[in-house]
Every structure is written in structure tokens, then in C-alpha cells.
Scaffold this active site. Sequence first.
Site, PDB file in Angstrom:
ATOM      1  N   ARG A   1       0.850  -1.188   0.000  1.00 29.79           N
ATOM      2  CA  ARG A   1       0.000   0.000   0.000  1.00 29.79           C
ATOM      3  C   ARG A   1       0.886   1.237   0.000  1.00 29.79           C
ATOM      4  O   ARG A   1       1.911   1.277   0.678  1.00 29.79           O
ATOM      5  CB  ARG A   1      -0.924   0.015   1.229  1.00 29.79           C
TER       6      ARG A   1
ATOM      7  N   HIS B   1      -0.670  -0.386 -10.128  1.00 25.21           N
ATOM      8  CA  HIS B   1      -1.278  -1.392  -9.262  1.00 25.21           C
ATOM      9  C   HIS B   1      -1.597  -2.662 -10.060  1.00 25.21           C
ATOM     10  O   HIS B   1      -2.736  -3.161 -10.037  1.00 25.21           O
ATOM     11  CB  HIS B   1      -2.541  -0.835  -8.602  1.00 25.21           C
TER      12      HIS B   1
ATOM     13  N   GLU C   1      -3.027   7.444  -4.614  1.00 29.18           N
ATOM     14  CA  GLU C   1      -3.208   6.582  -5.776  1.00 29.18           C
ATOM     15  C   GLU C   1      -4.555   6.945  -6.400  1.00 29.18           C
ATOM     16  O   GLU C   1      -5.590   6.759  -5.758  1.00 29.18           O
ATOM     17  CB  GLU C   1      -3.196   5.111  -5.340  1.00 29.18           C
TER      18      GLU C   1
END
Length: 344
Positions: free
Chosen positions: A255, A302, A283
Amino acid sequence: MTAPHGTHPGPRPRTVLAMSRETRDALRDEGAFTLLQQVTDLDPGLLVTDFADPSAAAALTRAEVLFTHWGCPPLDERALAAMPRLRAVVHAAGSVKHHVTDAVWGRGITVSSAAAANALPVAEYTLAAILLAGKRVLDSARRYRERRSPYPLLPYFAGHGNHHRVVGVVGASRTGRRVIELLRPFDFTVLVHDPYLDEAGAARLGARAVSLDELARHSHVVTLHAPELPETRHLFDARRLALLPDGATLVNTARGSLVDTQALLTHLAPGRLDAVLDVTDPEVLPADSPLFRLPNVVLTPHIAGSLGSELRRMADHAAAEITRYAHGLPFAHGVDPRDLARTA
């Protein structure tokens, strides 16, 4: 986990899909429902994206199993009221925190997750990043492209390579353990830090347990696999990033919040550190973020987790769990609500 409760009219429990339309279509494109339809009473054309949708009411009333994925709406009290026969939630992806609420546990509904299946592609991405970092592939490709002529490789690679290098794994999560497993055939020294892992446990994995600061000081590559929790926010802040040796690479597939982005930039901009970032904070990054321009940064959107054909692995994993449920067996990968406070 105890065995799922409730009785079953047959070996094929009535199952309803709950996820985003995009996710359902991607699963269908990859043939991910083939095994699922063999073990459940499922209509892949019936998709629930809103538990309050009147058109889904009849199907939800009969649902015994909810097959969930990315984009599933929250399973709160109101949603569960529409599913009186629901006995199990089988999530064909990783974390269930986005949709499984306390109401699910309160009603005694059992939950399974495909987090173990999703850990493999993340670990594979991480292994590739570690090996390429040791060979300085990103910088070598840039230099070759710019020079278009030979340059002295021996002095350039001094202090680099993948022989007897130190890899620091932060977090002995499913993915962290998979990474350590994949590193075994290589000549790496593996350090690991996890507050729930002792020295004996680390040794069984093939790593050495150390403090987080010691890991930062001695690792040529640091790879992050810790959960996103209040106590892990900016785990790698300005102070800890400064501990990393010159030329080290930071890999983050966990993360973005685990790293202080601004502090990291102060080490990336002058080229002291390299980074492979599949997740960032925020993000998505602002369009003018320097991370897009720095030559020593690999930035991906991602993608380390399951995508494309890898979705089939997670769906088959979930289908196997539903098969166990249909035969009155406990889930092999059941989620324990007591673990959610310290897992992803």
C-alpha cells in the site's frame, strides 16, 4: 473455523454474483466461471451491483452463497436483510475489509478469501523487481539507449549484482512469505521484519528476523508486504529511508501509505535510491508528480496482483471453497474476524 452451518438441499448451493460489472466481464472473458458452474447453482448473467436493486430481490432472497469480487457493495444490516438464507460469502479476491462488515460476523455467516491465490502474482512481480534491481536493468537500459555505444561495464556494476546480496522483506504476510519462498533458489541473504514473527519462525521460512531499522541499514533491496493499518502509515518515513544504503532499491507492492512519498522523493531525485512502485500515496498520483519523470523509478498502476489469466486462479480457488461448503466441510481459507485488525 467451524464447519459452515445450515443445511443444503443438494451439492450445488444457490449462488449469486456480487461485484462490479467490469469485474464480472473480465472473469467471464477468462473463462473463470467454468468450474464455478459445475459446483454451484449459478447464473453468470445475473449480477448484483446494488443490494437495494428491486430487480435483484428475488435472487437475493434465495441466495445461500454470495460469490464476491472487486466492487461488491458493503454487506451491512440492510443488505443482509434482503438475504435471509445467506450462509457464506466467498470472495474471489484478496481483502474482504471493503465489503464484509460487523453485521456479517454478527449473523454467523462464514467468509472465505482468495488472498492466498492473489499473493502468488504479487510475489512473482516482486521477485522480478528484485532480480532486475540487482542487474541495474532500468539504468542500464537508459544508458544504452542514450549512448548507443559501449560503456565500461565492470566499474559500472561494481558493488551490484545478485550474488550474496541482502533482501529485506517487511511483513511476513501471505505475500511476504511467498516472496521468501521464491527467493530460496537464489544466492540471497534474506532478512525479515514482522512484529508477529519470532526468530524461530523466520528461520523456518529461510530468513533471519531483525528489527526494522537493522533491515533498512543492511538491505540492498527492501520489499514491502505489510498491511495498511494506522500503525504502519509512513512505516518508511524520512528517518528510516535515510538508513537505506546508497544505491538501494525500495519495492512497494503493498500500500502506498506505508511510505512517505515526499520523503522518498528527496532520496530518489538525486539518485541515491531507486524504487519500484506498484502502489503510491496518493493513488492515482497527480499528473505532474516527479515520480513519472525520474529515470530511477519504475512506476506501475497497481498491476502486481491478479489480472488477466490470473483471475482464473482466484475464481478456481473460490470454487474449491464452495465445493467444501457444499459438502459440509470448513473453508480451507476461511477469514477469522479476529485477524482483520492486523491483516490487509
